[in-house]
Each structure stands twice: as structure tokens, then as C-alpha cells.
Design an enzyme around this catalytic site. Structure first.
Site, PDB file in Angstrom:
ATOM      1  N   SER A 184       0.857  -1.198   0.000  1.00 51.25           N
ATOM      2  CA  SER A 184       0.000   0.000   0.000  1.00 51.25           C
ATOM      3  C   SER A 184       0.884   1.236   0.000  1.00 51.25           C
ATOM      4  O   SER A 184       1.667   1.428  -0.922  1.00 51.25           O
ATOM      5  CB  SER A 184      -0.944  -0.036   1.211  1.00 51.25           C
ATOM      6  OG  SER A 184      -1.843   1.050   1.194  1.00 51.25           O
ATOM      7  N   THR A 185       0.811   2.062   1.041  1.00 52.32           N
ATOM      8  CA  THR A 185       1.569   3.316   1.075  1.00 52.32           C
ATOM      9  C   THR A 185       3.066   3.055   0.916  1.00 52.32           C
ATOM     10  O   THR A 185       3.652   2.275   1.654  1.00 52.32           O
ATOM     11  CB  THR A 185       1.310   4.048   2.404  1.00 52.32           C
ATOM     12  OG1 THR A 185      -0.089   4.152   2.611  1.00 52.32           O
ATOM     13  CG2 THR A 185       1.935   5.429   2.389  1.00 52.32           C
ATOM     14  N   HIS A 210      -2.715  -1.046  -3.207  1.00 52.93           N
ATOM     15  CA  HIS A 210      -3.838  -0.155  -2.953  1.00 52.93           C
ATOM     16  C   HIS A 210      -3.663   1.110  -3.779  1.00 52.93           C
ATOM     17  O   HIS A 210      -2.725   1.874  -3.564  1.00 52.93           O
ATOM     18  CB  HIS A 210      -3.911   0.224  -1.466  1.00 52.93           C
ATOM     19  CG  HIS A 210      -4.246  -0.928  -0.569  1.00 52.93           C
ATOM     20  ND1 HIS A 210      -3.953  -0.930   0.778  1.00 52.93           N
ATOM     21  CD2 HIS A 210      -4.845  -2.123  -0.823  1.00 52.93           C
ATOM     22  CE1 HIS A 210      -4.377  -2.061   1.318  1.00 52.93           C
ATOM     23  NE2 HIS A 210      -4.909  -2.809   0.357  1.00 52.93           N
TER      24      HIS A 210
END
Length: 360
Positions: A184-185, A210
Site C-alpha cells: 500500500s503506502t 492499494h
């Protein structure tokens, strides 16, 4: 002692965006809006007097574009930056340039109905700012306990909403191995580092990053242009082949199915799982169910806990499992939660993860 508030600077040429975001963030107890600027030139005047913890930045602005400003910030004083970009193909491509330049996260905004959208997306923006504030932003420039219960926190759907957990073992081991990656991040930069290090001959790879709808196709195209392997956005019924990496489309879940000795991608709609679509837990559960010990699961940088329970299911099904280490993560949330569940057999720095893909 009171907790220090997160200081935020807003840079956007839209007066509506600045007004709405200032109102939203001013109502958030742990966030302080130190100011707002209509373009990077005005922003630099403010930065000369005070420096924020996080910058929320548009990418298409007059006088100086957001990419140029971002590169200047990251070269002079690396600071967590959240991109607030229009949900268009052009916006997607520009925002991916921003991620490559060191931005932490993307928040999308439509071209119409902007005010209502921003209000409805307030929780997402606040979560992104909080994650950015605690991120190890310098990594963006770099290329024991008893098992916890597997129930999801209240208010979040688990992978049960998409498919049931595996019962028994996956089919017998075959010569074809697959690798499932969740991130994700900070994941766009991490994936670039991992996939660029792979030779043309490697196991087939399925990825959940994501990322908003419309962004994943551009992201896959960019990776395909710089990697020896083929990288593209997954399509329903794609066969998972050696030397091919398939990235889950934004707004869709990606699963793996098996027909005989062959693995295929399944792209489906469905509710958000762990507040995400695509969800890493959904991908990992499907791999546990249909690939078992023929698979390797890798969880990398990202906030939250999506993928932690799925990685444990993969381990229990006989798969090899890896978590990225804290030192090389931008945000250690997802790997940390997997490690807490004793889901990761190995904890590895980013620069070694390609070896886990090649060697299992």
C-alpha cells in the site's frame, strides 16, 4: 503532555478545494492547518517562515506544477507529501510521476461534484495525512509472541465477504510456482525496486497495490516500460505465466483460481474488504486456497492491516511467506501486523525481496 498536532500545508489552485479541506482538517483534533496556498510559489513563501509535517499537494497548477515543486521539496528537505489529484487519465499519469518523485499517497478528486466528494472522503484524507506524518519518507528516495486472533476489527469486512477460507490443502505441488505480493503506502516505489531487479525468467506474480481506479493501468504500463519482465493490469481469466506480473485493477478484487496445473487471475466486483478494493487479504486467501505450497506470499510497506490474516492463511496452507523489514518500509503497518500474527517466515529488507521471488 498533550500530543503534538500534525501540521499541514495545503497547496491547490482551487479555492473550493482549499476552503473545504481547511474546514475538514480544522475539525480534526490532531491536525493543525498551518496555511493554504494557491500555487507552489505562494507555498514557498509560507515555507520560508514555517515548515509543515505534511504537505497536501495538487499536481496541475499555474506558475509551477506540483511535480517540479515536489522534486524541489524532496531534494532540499524531504517531507511527507499527499497528492490530491483529479480522477482522470491525465491526472493518473501525472500523479504516478509524483509517486516516483517521492509522494507518499494519492487522494483522488472528481472534476464535478467536488465539494460533496471531498466531504464524503474526509476520513480517507485524514487517514492518509496521519499515515504520511508517521512515514519514513527518506525511504522513498531509496531503491514472538503468541499468535493473535484472526478476527477482523469491528466495522471491517474480512475476506469471508468474497470467498470462504480454504478447507484442507490445495492440490498437490506442481512444477509451476506463483508469487503473491500485497502493498500500500510506499508500495509504488517498493514494487518498482523489486520488479526491476527480476530477470525475464521468474515465477508468475500477482499483485495488489492499494491504488485508486484509473491509476493501476498507468502504473502497470510504467513498470512494464522499465522492467525485464512483462507487467500489466490483470484481466479476468488471464493465465498467470512465468515472467509475467499482473496488477489488480483499482476498484476490483483480484483472486487466483486453478484449472489443472494452470493458475488464472479472476477479477471481480464485491464489497470493500479491510476498507479496500482490491484487498490483499482477498488475494492471499485465494492463493492459500488454490496454490498452497506452490506459492510465496510477500507483504510490503503500507498502512493498516490488510493482508496480515491472508498471509497467515498462506503460511498455514504451506506457502513460503515474507514480510518487508521496518527499516526499509515507508510505512511499517501491514508488515508489522503480519509479523504480530507470526505469519511471516522471513523478514527481509526491500533490496533482498526479489531473491525470495526467485528462490521461494
Amino acid at each position: 503532555m498533550p500530543t503534538k498536532k500534525i501540521s499541514v500545508l495545503l497547496v491547490d489552485d482551487s479555492a473550493v478545494v482549499r476552503q473545504v479541506l481547511m474546514a475538514i482538517l480544522s475539525d480534526t483534533p490532531d491536525i493543525h492547518v498551518m496555511g493554504a496556498a494557491s500555487d507552489p510559489i505562494f507555498a514557498m513563501d509560507k515555507l520560508a517562515r514555517e515548515w509543515p509535517d505534511v504537505i497536501v499537494l495538487d499536481v496541475e497548477m499555474p506558475r509551477m506544477d506540483g511535480i517540479t515543486f515536489l522534486k524541489k521539496i524532496m531534494s532540499e528537505r524531504p517531507t511527507p507529501v499527499v497528492i490530491c489529484s483529479s480522477l482522470t487519465q491525465k491526472g493518473a499519469e501525472t500523479s504516478l510521476q509524483a509517486l516516483s518523485a517521492g509522494a507518499v499517497e494519492i487522494i483522488t478528486k472528481p472534476t464535478t461534484g467536488l465539494k460533496n466528494f471531498l466531504i464524503e472522503s474526509a476520513a480517507e484524507l485524514v487517514a492518509a495525512i496521519r499515515a504520511a506524518a508517521h512515514s519514513n519518507v527518506r525511504n522513498l528516495g531509496k531503491r514472538s509472541a503468541s499468535p493473535a486472533p484472526l478476527a477482523a476489527p469491528a466495522g471491517k469486512l474480512t475476506a469471508d465477504a468474497i470467498l470462504p477460507a480454504a478447507s484442507g490443502h490445495a492440490m498437490a505441488q506442481t512444477t509451476e510456482r506463483i508469487v503473491a505480493i500485497g502493498t500500500s503506502t510506499g508500495g509504488t516505489q517498493a514494487l518498482e525496486a523489486v520488479l526491476k531487479a527480476l530477470p525475464r525468467v521468474c515465477p508468475g506474480i500477482v499483485i495488489v497495490q492499494h491504488m485508486p481506479e484509473k491509476f493501476t493501468a498507468s502504473f502497470a504500463e510504467r513498470l512494464n516500460s522499465i522492467c525485464a519482465i512483462e507487467v500489466r493490469e490483470a484481466r479476468n481469466n488471464d493465465r498467470i505465466l512465468p515472467g509475467l506480473a499482473l496488477i489488480a485493477p483499482g476498484g476490483k478484487h483480484l483472486m487466483v483460481t486453478r484449472s489443472g496445473a494452470y493458475y488464472h487471475a479472476q477479477v471481480i466486483d464485491g464489497p470493500q474488504v479491510n476498507r479496500h478494493r482490491p484487498s490483499v487479504d482477498v488475494l492471499f486467501r485465494s492463493v492459500a486456497k488454490f496454490a498452497g505450497k506452490n506459492a510465496t506470499g510477500i507483504i510490503m510497506t503500507g498502512m493498516g492491516d490488510d493482508g496480515a490474516r491472508g498471509l497467515k492463511e498462506m503460511l498455514d496452507a504451506g506457502a513460503a511467506t515474507v514480510a518487508q523489514d521496518e527499516a526499509s518500509c515507508v510505512v511499517f503497518g501491514m508488515p508489522k501486523e503480519a509479523i504480530k500474527l507470526n505469519a511471516a517466515q522471513r523478514i527481509m529488507p526491500l533490496e533482498h525481496i526479489h531473491q525470495a521471488i526467485l528462490n521461494g
